[in-house]
Design a protein around this motif. Structure first.
Motif, PDB file in Angstrom:
ATOM      1  N   ILE A   1      -1.039  -8.058   6.707  1.00 27.89           N
ATOM      2  CA  ILE A   1      -2.321  -7.369   6.837  1.00 27.89           C
ATOM      3  C   ILE A   1      -2.470  -6.778   8.239  1.00 27.89           C
ATOM      4  N   GLY A   2      -2.069  -7.543   9.254  1.00 25.14           N
ATOM      5  CA  GLY A   2      -2.134  -7.050  10.622  1.00 25.14           C
ATOM      6  C   GLY A   2      -1.242  -5.845  10.855  1.00 25.14           C
ATOM      7  N   GLY A   3      -0.051  -5.834  10.236  1.00 24.22           N
ATOM      8  CA  GLY A   3       0.845  -4.686  10.371  1.00 24.22           C
ATOM      9  C   GLY A   3       0.226  -3.414   9.818  1.00 24.22           C
ATOM     10  N   PHE A   4      -0.361  -3.506   8.627  1.00 21.87           N
ATOM     11  CA  PHE A   4      -1.030  -2.339   8.046  1.00 21.87           C
ATOM     12  C   PHE A   4      -2.229  -1.917   8.900  1.00 21.87           C
ATOM     13  N   GLY A   5      -2.969  -2.895   9.410  1.00 24.40           N
ATOM     14  CA  GLY A   5      -4.127  -2.576  10.241  1.00 24.40           C
ATOM     15  C   GLY A   5      -3.749  -1.847  11.519  1.00 24.40           C
ATOM     16  N   LEU A   6      -2.685  -2.304  12.176  1.00 22.20           N
ATOM     17  CA  LEU A   6      -2.222  -1.634  13.386  1.00 22.20           C
ATOM     18  C   LEU A   6      -1.712  -0.227  13.091  1.00 22.20           C
ATOM     19  N   MET A   7      -1.076  -0.051  11.944  1.00 20.91           N
ATOM     20  CA  MET A   7      -0.613   1.292  11.578  1.00 20.91           C
ATOM     21  C   MET A   7      -1.795   2.240  11.405  1.00 20.91           C
TER      22      MET A   7
ATOM     23  N   ILE B   1       6.088   2.356  14.311  1.00 20.27           N
ATOM     24  CA  ILE B   1       7.355   1.795  13.843  1.00 20.27           C
ATOM     25  C   ILE B   1       7.367   0.278  14.032  1.00 20.27           C
ATOM     26  N   ALA B   2       6.917  -0.188  15.202  1.00 21.13           N
ATOM     27  CA  ALA B   2       6.881  -1.632  15.457  1.00 21.13           C
ATOM     28  C   ALA B   2       5.918  -2.334  14.510  1.00 21.13           C
ATOM     29  N   SER B   3       4.747  -1.748  14.268  1.00 22.79           N
ATOM     30  CA  SER B   3       3.757  -2.349  13.364  1.00 22.79           C
ATOM     31  C   SER B   3       4.307  -2.484  11.961  1.00 22.79           C
ATOM     32  N   PHE B   4       5.056  -1.469  11.525  1.00 19.69           N
ATOM     33  CA  PHE B   4       5.667  -1.515  10.189  1.00 19.69           C
ATOM     34  C   PHE B   4       6.696  -2.632  10.102  1.00 19.69           C
TER      35      PHE B   4
ATOM     36  N   ALA C   1      -2.947   6.738   6.572  1.00 13.74           N
ATOM     37  CA  ALA C   1      -3.878   5.738   7.093  1.00 13.74           C
ATOM     38  C   ALA C   1      -4.760   5.188   5.975  1.00 13.74           C
ATOM     39  N   VAL C   2      -5.192   6.068   5.067  1.00 17.49           N
ATOM     40  CA  VAL C   2      -6.016   5.635   3.931  1.00 17.49           C
ATOM     41  C   VAL C   2      -5.221   4.684   3.038  1.00 17.49           C
ATOM     42  N   ILE C   3      -3.946   4.996   2.815  1.00 10.67           N
ATOM     43  CA  ILE C   3      -3.100   4.120   1.993  1.00 10.67           C
ATOM     44  C   ILE C   3      -2.954   2.752   2.650  1.00 10.67           C
ATOM     45  N   CYS C   4      -2.762   2.737   3.958  1.00 12.32           N
ATOM     46  CA  CYS C   4      -2.645   1.459   4.676  1.00 12.32           C
ATOM     47  C   CYS C   4      -3.940   0.659   4.605  1.00 12.32           C
ATOM     48  N   VAL C   5      -5.080   1.341   4.715  1.00 12.70           N
ATOM     49  CA  VAL C   5      -6.377   0.660   4.606  1.00 12.70           C
ATOM     50  C   VAL C   5      -6.532   0.050   3.218  1.00 12.70           C
ATOM     51  N   ALA C   6      -6.167   0.818   2.190  1.00 11.07           N
ATOM     52  CA  ALA C   6      -6.284   0.319   0.815  1.00 11.07           C
ATOM     53  C   ALA C   6      -5.386  -0.898   0.600  1.00 11.07           C
TER      54      ALA C   6
ATOM     55  N   LEU D   1      -4.823  -6.849   0.003  1.00  8.77           N
ATOM     56  CA  LEU D   1      -4.142  -8.073   0.404  1.00  8.77           C
ATOM     57  C   LEU D   1      -5.105  -9.069   1.048  1.00  8.77           C
ATOM     58  N   PHE D   2      -6.112  -8.572   1.754  1.00  4.83           N
ATOM     59  CA  PHE D   2      -7.083  -9.459   2.385  1.00  4.83           C
ATOM     60  C   PHE D   2      -7.835 -10.285   1.349  1.00  4.83           C
ATOM     61  N   PHE D   3      -8.162  -9.677   0.231  1.00  2.00           N
ATOM     62  CA  PHE D   3      -8.945 -10.369  -0.792  1.00  2.00           C
ATOM     63  C   PHE D   3      -8.086 -11.112  -1.822  1.00  2.00           C
TER      64      PHE D   3
END
Length: 492
Positions: A319-325, A357-360, A419-424, A429-431
Motif C-alpha cells: 500500500i505504501g509503494g502505491f501511495g508513494l507512486m 522506480i524505487a517506490s514500485f 496515479a488514479v490506478i495506483c490510488v484505486a 488493498l487498504f480495505f
C-alpha cells in the motif's frame, strides 16, 4: 532472462533505430524497394506486443507443466524456450529475416510467462513461513538484475552498436546455461513431493537439504496436515478455483494486485526517461550511462524490500509503494508541465523518476507474487498462479496497446491516469488485504473472513491445527459393510 532484451523491451531509442533499420534493409533486399514508414512501425509494434502474447501462452501452460513435471523440472525445461529464442534473434541479421526476431520474441515471452509463475510457486513452497516473504522477493530482485545487466550490455562500448546488437540477444543463453548447470543440484519442492507425488522419503530429503538439519519431522507433519485435509481433493482447475466461494476475496485481491503491477505506469516512466534526461541538459552520449542509475535504484529498492518485508509486513510495503507512486506522479506532472519556467524543475523530474522506480520495487514490484503463493492451498496453487499470470500478461498487452494513445492525447498529463490506478489499487488493498506475515494458511483465511465478514470454510484447517496440539486425539476409522446389496458406511 526475459529482461536481457533491453533493445526492444525497454524501448531504447537507439535500439529501436537499429531494429527498424534492419527491417527496412531486409525488406529492400527482398522486394527491391523501401518499406513504408507505417509498415515499419507496424512491424515494430508487433515485435513489442508479441512478447506479452507469448507470456500469456506461457501462463496458460504452466499449470499442466508443474503438475506433470514438477516445479524444478518445469523451470529446467523452460530453458529450451530461452535458448531457442536467443538463437533465433541472434542469427536473424545473418539470415536476413526480421521474422526470426518476431518469432524469437514470442518464444521468449513463453519463457517469461512460465518463469513468472513456476519460480514464485517453487520459492513459496520451499520457504519456511518465517522467511517466506524475503525469499519470495528473489523473483523481483533478479528481474531488476536482468534489467540492469541488459542496460550495461547495451552500452556503446559493449553491444550497443549497430553491428553488435544481435550478440546482445544471444547473451540470453548465458543465464540459461547457468540455470541448467545449477538447478539439477537443487531438490524438488518438498510440498510437491509430499502432497502431489506422495513420496515421503524424497520430501524428507528435500526438507533436510533446504533447512540444513536432519530432524524434519515437524515440517513433514505440518505439511501432512494439509495432505489429510485434501485426501479427496485433486489439483484444482481454474474453473473450480473461481467457483470456490471461500477463495473469492483472495482471487479478487490477486487480480487487482497483478493488474496494478502492470498498469501502475512504470512503462510510462521508461518511455519518458530519455526525454527527461535530455531536458535536464544531458548530452545524448551521456544518457545511456545515466540511465544505469535507474537499474541500480531498482536493485537497491528490491533488496531493501526483501530485507524488511518480514519486519514491516506485506501490507505496508504494498500500500505504501502505491501511495508513494501517486505522490511522485503528481510532482512529476507539475515538473514536466512547468519545466520551461524554472530549470530546477527539470532536475526535480529526474529525482521523481528514480523515486517512482524505487517506490514500485519496494512493494508492487514483487509482493504480488508472494501473496499468490500465500493465499492458496497446494491443490489450488497452480490454478492461482495461472490466473495471476493471465491477468499479468493481459495487462501488459493492454499497456503496450493503449499507452501510445494515452501519451499522444494527454502528453505529460498521462501520469495522472496512472496515479488514479495506483490510488484505486491502494484503496482496495487498504480495505481488503490482511497482513499475511508469518501466518499459516488457516490464519490467512480467518483474516480474510474477519476483514470482509464473508463465510469462509476454514474449519477444516482449524481442525488440523487442533489435532497437532492434541496428542490424544485419533483419526476416525472407516469400514464398510454390505447389507442387502447396499453399501453402508459407518464409523468404528
Amino acid at each position: 532472462m526475459a529482461n536481457l532484451v533491453p533493445l526492444i523491451q525497454t524501448g531504447s531509442k537507439k535500439g529501436r533505430k537499429f531494429i527498424k533499420k534492419f527491417y527496412n534493409e531486409t525488406w529492400e533486399r527482398r522486394y527491391n524497394h523501401s518499406i513504408a514508414e507505417e509498415s515499419v512501425t507496424l512491424l515494430w509494434t508487433i515485435s513489442v506486443s508479441i512478447f506479452a502474447i507469448g507470456g500469456l501462452m506461457g501462463a496458460l501452460i504452466v499449470t499442466p507443466a508443474v503438475k506433470y513435471f514438477g516445479r524444478k523440472r518445469t523451470l529446467l525445461l523452460n530453458n529450451v524456450f530461452a535458448v531457442m529464442a536467443a538463437l533465433l534473434m541472434a542469427f536473424s541479421r545473418l539470415a536476413g529475416s526480421f521474422e526470426m526476431i518476431i518469432l524469437g520474441r514470442f518464444i521468449m515471452g513463453i519463457d517469461g510467462g512460465i518463469s513468472l509463475s513456476a519460480l514464485p510457486m517453487y520459492l513459496s513452497e520451499i520457504s519456511p513461513k518465517q522467511i517466506r516473504g524475503s525469499l519470495g522477493q528473489i523473483t523481483a530482485i533478479f528481474i531488476c538484475v536482468g534489467v540492469f545487466t541488459g542496460q550495461v550490455l547495451g552500452l556503446p562500448e559493449i553491444f550497443g552498436k549497430e553491428s553488435l546488437w544481435p550478440y546482445l540477444f544471444g547473451m540470453i543463453i548465458v543465464p540459461s546455461v547457468i540455470q541448467v548447470v545449477v538447478l539439477p543440484f537443487l531438490p524438488e519442492s518438498p510440498r510437491y513431493l509430499l502432497l502431489e507425488k506422495h513420496d515421503t522419503k524424497a520430501a524428507e530429503k528435500a526438507f533436510q537439504t533446504f533447512l540444513g538439519k536432519s530432524d524434519v519431522s515437524y515440517e513433514v507433519e505440518e505439511v501432512l496436515e494439509e495432505s489429510r485435509m485434501q485426501r479427496n481433493i485433486q489439483v484444482a482447475s481454474i474453473f473450480q478455483l473461481l467457483c470456490d466461494s471461500s477463495k473469492r476475496w483472495q482471487i479478487l485481491t490477486i487480480i487487482v494486485t497483478m493488474a496494478c503491477y502492470q498498469l501502475c505506469g512504470l512503462n510510462a516512466i521508461w518511455f519518458y526517461t530519455n526525454d527527461i534526461f535530455k531536458g535536464a541538459g544531458l548530452s545524448p552520449e551521456i544518457i545511456p550511462y545515466v540511465t544505469l542509475s535507474t537499474g541500480a535504484v531498482e536493485i537497491l529498492a528490491a533488496v531493501f524490500s526483501g530485507l524488511v518485508i518480514e519486519r514491516l509486513g506485506r501490507r505496508p510495503l504494498l500500500i505504501g509503494g502505491f501511495g508513494l507512486m501517486v505522490l511522485f506522479f503528481a510532482i512529476l506532472t507539475v515538473c514536466m508541465t512547468l519545466q520551461d519556467q524554472a530549470i530546477w524543475l527539470r532536475y526535480l523530474s529526474i529525482v521523481c523518476i528514480l523515486a517512482i522506480i524505487a517506490s514500485f520495487c519496494i512493494g508492487p514490484g514483487g509482493i504480488p507474487f508472494v501473496l499468490t503463493g500465500e493465499f492458496f492451498a497446494q491443490a489450488q496453487r497452480p490454478a492461482a498462479f495461472m490466473i495471476a499470470g493471465i491477468i499479468n500478461w493481459l495487462s501488459n498487452f493492454a499497456v503496450g496497446l493503449l499507452f501510445p494513445f494515452i501519451q499522444h492525447g494527454l502528453q505529460t498529463y498521462c501520469f495522472l491516469v496512472f496515479a488514479v490506478i495506483c490510488v484505486a489499487g491502494a484503496t482496495f488493498l487498504f480495505f481488503v488485504l490482511p497482513e499475511t506475515k508469518n501466518k499459516t494458511l488457516a490464519e490467512i483465511n480467518q483474516a480474510f473472513a474477519k476483514k470482509k465478514k464473508v463465510p469462509l470454510e476454514v474449519r477444516e484447517m482449524d481442525q488440523f491445527e487442533a489435532e497437532r496440539k492434541s496428542s490424544g486425539e485419533q483419526e476416525p476409522n472407516f469400514s464398510s459393510t454390505l447389507d442387502n446389496g447396499e453399501v453402508k458406511t459407518k464409523i468404528v
